[in-house]
Design a protein around this motif. Structure first.
Motif, PDB file in Angstrom:
ATOM      1  N   GLY A 158      45.982  39.022  40.125  1.00 32.05           N
ATOM      2  CA  GLY A 158      46.495  38.696  41.444  1.00 32.05           C
ATOM      3  C   GLY A 158      47.870  39.293  41.694  1.00 32.05           C
ATOM      4  N   THR A 159      48.737  39.242  40.681  1.00 29.61           N
ATOM      5  CA  THR A 159      50.075  39.821  40.818  1.00 29.61           C
ATOM      6  C   THR A 159      50.007  41.333  41.023  1.00 29.61           C
ATOM      7  N   VAL A 160      49.127  41.980  40.275  1.00 27.70           N
ATOM      8  CA  VAL A 160      48.952  43.436  40.427  1.00 27.70           C
ATOM      9  C   VAL A 160      48.447  43.770  41.825  1.00 27.70           C
ATOM     10  N   LEU A 161      47.496  42.994  42.328  1.00 33.74           N
ATOM     11  CA  LEU A 161      46.965  43.239  43.670  1.00 33.74           C
ATOM     12  C   LEU A 161      48.065  43.110  44.723  1.00 33.74           C
ATOM     13  N   VAL A 162      48.901  42.103  44.590  1.00 32.91           N
ATOM     14  CA  VAL A 162      49.986  41.914  45.556  1.00 32.91           C
ATOM     15  C   VAL A 162      50.965  43.084  45.488  1.00 32.91           C
ATOM     16  N   THR A 163      51.367  43.456  44.284  1.00 32.56           N
ATOM     17  CA  THR A 163      52.377  44.511  44.120  1.00 32.56           C
ATOM     18  C   THR A 163      51.868  45.858  44.614  1.00 32.56           C
ATOM     19  N   VAL A 164      50.712  46.260  44.102  1.00 33.95           N
ATOM     20  CA  VAL A 164      50.174  47.571  44.483  1.00 33.95           C
ATOM     21  C   VAL A 164      49.729  47.564  45.944  1.00 33.95           C
ATOM     22  N   GLY A 165      49.157  46.450  46.399  1.00 37.43           N
ATOM     23  CA  GLY A 165      48.721  46.365  47.788  1.00 37.43           C
ATOM     24  C   GLY A 165      49.874  46.520  48.765  1.00 37.43           C
ATOM     25  N   LEU A 166      51.002  45.889  48.464  1.00 40.63           N
ATOM     26  CA  LEU A 166      52.175  46.038  49.342  1.00 40.63           C
ATOM     27  C   LEU A 166      52.672  47.479  49.354  1.00 40.63           C
ATOM     28  N   VAL A 198      46.447  42.253  49.068  1.00 38.09           N
ATOM     29  CA  VAL A 198      47.599  41.356  48.983  1.00 38.09           C
ATOM     30  C   VAL A 198      47.164  39.912  49.224  1.00 38.09           C
ATOM     31  N   VAL A 199      46.373  39.697  50.263  1.00 36.14           N
ATOM     32  CA  VAL A 199      45.878  38.346  50.571  1.00 36.14           C
ATOM     33  C   VAL A 199      45.036  37.817  49.409  1.00 36.14           C
ATOM     34  N   LEU A 200      44.154  38.672  48.890  1.00 32.50           N
ATOM     35  CA  LEU A 200      43.326  38.254  47.756  1.00 32.50           C
ATOM     36  C   LEU A 200      44.189  37.978  46.534  1.00 32.50           C
ATOM     37  N   GLY A 201      45.196  38.804  46.304  1.00 33.68           N
ATOM     38  CA  GLY A 201      46.074  38.618  45.157  1.00 33.68           C
ATOM     39  C   GLY A 201      46.826  37.303  45.217  1.00 33.68           C
ATOM     40  N   VAL A 202      47.342  36.956  46.391  1.00 41.38           N
ATOM     41  CA  VAL A 202      48.034  35.679  46.550  1.00 41.38           C
ATOM     42  C   VAL A 202      47.090  34.529  46.234  1.00 41.38           C
ATOM     43  N   SER A 203      45.853  34.658  46.678  1.00 38.99           N
ATOM     44  CA  SER A 203      44.863  33.614  46.403  1.00 38.99           C
ATOM     45  C   SER A 203      44.573  33.496  44.912  1.00 38.99           C
ATOM     46  N   LEU A 204      44.482  34.634  44.227  1.00 37.52           N
ATOM     47  CA  LEU A 204      44.145  34.601  42.798  1.00 37.52           C
ATOM     48  C   LEU A 204      45.302  34.074  41.945  1.00 37.52           C
ATOM     49  N   THR A 205      46.527  34.232  42.394  1.00 40.73           N
ATOM     50  CA  THR A 205      47.648  33.691  41.613  1.00 40.73           C
ATOM     51  C   THR A 205      47.643  32.168  41.583  1.00 40.73           C
ATOM     52  N   ARG A 206      46.837  31.552  42.439  1.00 35.97           N
ATOM     53  CA  ARG A 206      46.767  30.090  42.492  1.00 35.97           C
ATOM     54  C   ARG A 206      45.521  29.547  41.792  1.00 35.97           C
ATOM     55  N   VAL A 207      44.753  30.431  41.159  1.00 41.02           N
ATOM     56  CA  VAL A 207      43.539  29.993  40.467  1.00 41.02           C
ATOM     57  C   VAL A 207      43.911  29.185  39.230  1.00 41.02           C
ATOM     58  N   THR A 208      43.216  28.077  39.014  1.00 43.83           N
ATOM     59  CA  THR A 208      43.488  27.212  37.859  1.00 43.83           C
ATOM     60  C   THR A 208      42.359  27.208  36.846  1.00 43.83           C
ATOM     61  N   ASP A 209      41.141  27.520  37.283  1.00 43.16           N
ATOM     62  CA  ASP A 209      40.001  27.559  36.370  1.00 43.16           C
ATOM     63  C   ASP A 209      38.844  28.280  37.059  1.00 43.16           C
ATOM     64  N   VAL A 210      37.682  28.283  36.404  1.00 46.34           N
ATOM     65  CA  VAL A 210      36.512  28.962  36.948  1.00 46.34           C
ATOM     66  C   VAL A 210      36.114  28.382  38.305  1.00 46.34           C
ATOM     67  N   TYR A 211      36.193  27.066  38.424  1.00 45.03           N
ATOM     68  CA  TYR A 211      35.706  26.407  39.630  1.00 45.03           C
ATOM     69  C   TYR A 211      36.580  26.714  40.837  1.00 45.03           C
ATOM     70  N   SER A 212      37.874  26.727  40.653  1.00 48.19           N
ATOM     71  CA  SER A 212      38.748  27.073  41.774  1.00 48.19           C
ATOM     72  C   SER A 212      38.600  28.547  42.141  1.00 48.19           C
ATOM     73  N   ALA A 213      38.328  29.405  41.149  1.00 52.36           N
ATOM     74  CA  ALA A 213      38.120  30.823  41.434  1.00 52.36           C
ATOM     75  C   ALA A 213      36.851  31.035  42.253  1.00 52.36           C
ATOM     76  N   ARG A 214      35.813  30.239  41.969  1.00 51.16           N
ATOM     77  CA  ARG A 214      34.582  30.362  42.734  1.00 51.16           C
ATOM     78  C   ARG A 214      34.799  30.035  44.204  1.00 51.16           C
TER      79      ARG A 214
END
Length: 285
Positions: A158-166, A198-214
């Motif tokens: 997620g961090t990589v997506l935000v950085t490179v996406g910006l 970037v939007v997807l990356g921000v979302s992924l930085t908040r993932v806590t486990d498999v279920y939240s990622a789904r």
């Protein structure tokens, strides 16, 4: 596993037939912009080549352990085919009939789309089949909740997506602003595509486990790829060198999205159906 090797031979042959279809049709059809037709045929042929490669690799499968070792090859082929197909249909919509600039060459579009779509389907289905072999033999790729190291990797993604996406967004906007032709459209499309990672990356930085990622519904970002290819090819093609650079930056964002979609799918086990979220689990924010 003998059956899988046989299906691999069939896929390899089918891929060769589809590739020949693209090459022969492109060699004999006449269009108003031959270079765009060439780009369409090359990108479509590369998608077909991914199907051929998938069939060849499938013929090497001897047991579940071999499938587990080679599974990543099918995932790479899948991502490659998805990214190249984005280029293919963008070019395909830009092919013009002879004497009618600005129009669609509908026949060319339809005839070349059949083998490209067929090859992409073969690649996706083969990747799914090998995945199921591995899961049936060894269990889910992420057997528990994914907490700990696995989820940390997703957050790093997620961090990589935000950085490179910006970085891609700023670059694409800069190119669009200095391009007088189609400036408003390029700005809109560029922001839509390059900010999606970037939007997807921000979302992924908040993932806590498999279920939240789904619950992030990462697969929905395929809509971004489908919606942007035509617009990018149609408007960037008339902007000269700046348009080519703009298209390259947008394609970089597409590659980021494809990689993220595949990585998160592997983490969440979206292909390991049926899965159920534990009862009573609170929904992550």
């Amino acid at each position: 596993m003998t059956g899988e090797r046989g299906r691999g031979r069939v896929q390899a042959v089918a891929g060769v037939v589809l590739l020949a279809w693209v090459v022969l049709f492109a060699a004999f059809v006449e269009v108003g912009n031959p270079l765009v037709l060439l780009a369409t045929a090359v990108s479509g042929g590369l998608v077909c080549a991914c199907a051929v490669a998938g069939g060849v690799v499938t013929m090497r499968l001897t047991d579940a352990e071999t499938a587990a070792r080679l599974r990543h090859v099918f995932v790479v082929l899948e991502g490659t085919a998805m990214a190249i197909f984005y280029l293919f249909y963008g070019f395909a919509f830009s092919v013009e009939p002879v004497g009618r600039p600005g129009d669609f060459a509908v026949v060319v579009l339809l005839v070349l789309s059949v083998p490209a779509l067929g090859a992409l389907t073969l690649v996706l289905w083969r990747s799914y089949a090998v995945h199921k072999i591995v899961v049936d033999a060894f269990g889910p790729l992420v057997p528990d909740s994914g907490a700990g190291v696995p989820v940390q990797r997703i957050r790093v993604l997620g961090t990589v997506l935000v950085t490179v996406g910006l970085a891609l967004a700023v670059s694409a906007m800069t190119v669009a602003l200095v391009t007088p032709m189609y400036r408003p459209v390029l700005l809109t499309v560029g922001l839509f595509v390059t900010l999606s990672p970037v939007v997807l990356g921000v979302s992924l930085t908040r993932v806590t486990d498999v279920y939240s990622a789904r619950r992030r519904n990462v697969g929905n970002y395929v809509i971004v790829l489908a919606a942007s290819g035509f617009a990018v090819s149609e408007f960037a093609s008339g902007a000269g060198v700046a348009g080519v650079l703009f298209g390259a930056l947008v394609f970089g964002a597409v590659v980021l999205l494809v990689i993220a979609i595949l990585v998160v799918r592997e983490f969440t086990g979206e292909w390991d159906r049926p899965w159920r979220e534990p009862r009573g689990r609170k929904v992550s924010p």
